[in-house]
Write a protein that holds these residues in place. Structure first.
Motif, PDB file in Angstrom:
ATOM      1  N   SER A   1       0.844  -1.190   0.000  1.00  0.00           N
ATOM      2  CA  SER A   1       0.000   0.000   0.000  1.00  0.00           C
ATOM      3  C   SER A   1       0.879   1.240   0.000  1.00  0.00           C
ATOM      4  N   SER A   2       0.546   2.221  -0.838  1.00  0.00           N
ATOM      5  CA  SER A   2       1.350   3.446  -0.950  1.00  0.00           C
ATOM      6  C   SER A   2       0.455   4.677  -1.035  1.00  0.00           C
ATOM      7  N   LEU A   3       0.946   5.769  -0.495  1.00  0.00           N
ATOM      8  CA  LEU A   3       0.228   7.041  -0.522  1.00  0.00           C
ATOM      9  C   LEU A   3       1.226   8.149  -0.821  1.00  0.00           C
ATOM     10  N   SER A   4       0.920   9.009  -1.798  1.00  0.00           N
ATOM     11  CA  SER A   4       1.844  10.085  -2.157  1.00  0.00           C
ATOM     12  C   SER A   4       1.125  11.424  -2.246  1.00  0.00           C
ATOM     13  N   TYR A   5       1.887  12.454  -1.995  1.00  0.00           N
ATOM     14  CA  TYR A   5       1.422  13.844  -2.109  1.00  0.00           C
ATOM     15  C   TYR A   5       2.452  14.601  -2.929  1.00  0.00           C
ATOM     16  N   ASP A   6       1.994  15.421  -3.866  1.00  0.00           N
ATOM     17  CA  ASP A   6       2.924  16.283  -4.580  1.00  0.00           C
ATOM     18  C   ASP A   6       2.237  17.590  -4.945  1.00  0.00           C
ATOM     19  N   GLN A   7       3.053  18.638  -5.117  1.00  0.00           N
ATOM     20  CA  GLN A   7       2.530  19.981  -5.360  1.00  0.00           C
ATOM     21  C   GLN A   7       3.595  20.835  -6.040  1.00  0.00           C
ATOM     22  N   PHE A   8       3.140  21.756  -6.898  1.00  0.00           N
ATOM     23  CA  PHE A   8       4.029  22.719  -7.545  1.00  0.00           C
ATOM     24  C   PHE A   8       4.012  24.016  -6.743  1.00  0.00           C
ATOM     25  N   ILE A   9       5.214  24.556  -6.453  1.00  0.00           N
ATOM     26  CA  ILE A   9       5.340  25.812  -5.703  1.00  0.00           C
ATOM     27  C   ILE A   9       5.739  26.908  -6.684  1.00  0.00           C
TER      28      ILE A   9
END
Length: 308
Positions: free
Chosen positions: A70-78
């Protein structure tokens, strides 16, 4: 904003409880799985999750192997830094009949600056730093204190780094990622062979126009690697994905089975199932099921790239 984050995380955790991930993710389930440069490609705050279960007959017809991941990721552009950041957490469990079982956890951080070319293309170098822990356990009644089995039971800890480079537009992407550093200590059984490992990844969306209801997107990941004790370089297909979309419905095949799902501008939900036909684990694989989820909180000020 906090209410939205809480709602999405609750939904993701609930779905992971229903179906956990096997040995591999369907390609595209986690954007940064093969290349850290995918961090921040959607410009906006994005959460992705993949989970599943695989059941194998094991090394003999009398044994059974269960793989859960099981995997969970978060990503965002600044925008102020013109940089994408990503954070991925994962866990896994492997049990083989009456023999030992292995549990693992990991966490990685990705940093990916973005450089725009004429507003149509994006070039992104990236760096990833990761930490992992693996624990093997052997049933007490199977351990012979005078044998070497007890030496194989224990924990292993490791840190690693990976570099990536990605070129993409609204329809095309081409990326390459290579492992830079890996150091593991602990149980000898759990320490992987050192060597060279990299991934070449590409994808393209065939679509008449951005407003077309139908599209076709093939994706491919090629692994280029070499073990430390083998001079020969191995080149082979690591993962693939052929996805058709009509309006919001998506379907196709990938390395983890046959998939079907629902996709909007913000939400993507995909289920993959396989009964040993498409799964690359071989004829011993009796069942593999995977569930992936992705949600983008905003589509404003989108930089070139679909996020894939």
């Amino acid at each position: 904003m906090f209410k939205h984050v809480t709602t999405i995380l609750t939904l993701v955790v609930g779905m992971q409880a229903l179906c956990c991930m096997g040995q591999e993710n369907p390609l595209g389930a986690l954007p940064m799985e093969y290349n850290p440069a995918f961090a921040g490609q959607m410009s906006s705050f994005r959460i992705s999750s993949a989970s599943g279960y695989t059941f194998d007959r094991g090394f003999t017809t009398h044994s059974q192997e269960h793989f859960v991941r099981s995997s969970l990721s978060y990503d965002q552009f600044i925008p102020a830094l013109r940089t994408g950041i990503g954070l991925t957490a994962g866990s896994g469990w492997n049990q083989s009949g009456y023999s030992f079982n292995i549990r693992s956890q990991g966490l990685s951080l990705s940093i990916a600056p973005k450089f725009s070319i004429e507003g149509k293309y994006t070039v992104s170098p990236a760096l990833e730093i990761g930490y992992g822990q693996t624990n093997s356990m052997w049933p007490r009644y199977r351990i012979d204190r005078d044998s070497s089995f007890d030496k194989l039971v224990g924990k292993a800890y490791g840190i690693s780094s990976k570099a990536g480079l990605l070129f993409n537009s609204n329809k095309l992407y081409l990326g390459y990622a290579v492992s830079l550093f890996r150091h593991t200590t602990g149980s000898r059984l759990l320490i992987p062979a050192r060597g060279f490992n990299s991934y070449l990844q590409a994808g393209y969306t065939f679509q008449r126009s951005a407003q077309s209801a139908f599209s076709f997107t093939p994706q491919l990941v090629i692994q280029i690697s070499r073990l430390s004790h083998q001079p020969k370089v191995h080149v082979g297909v690591e993962a693939y994905n052929f996805t058709f979309r009509y309006k919001h419905v998506i379907w196709g095949i990938n390395n983890a089975g046959i998939h079907v799902g629902w996709q909007t501008e913000k939400l993507r939900l995909m289920l993959s199932n396989d009964a040993g036909v498409f799964n690359r684990n071989g004829a011993d694989t009796m069942y593999s099921g995977n569930l992936s989820f992705r949600y983008v909180f905003s589509r404003k000020n989108q930089i070139p790239g679909r996020g894939w």
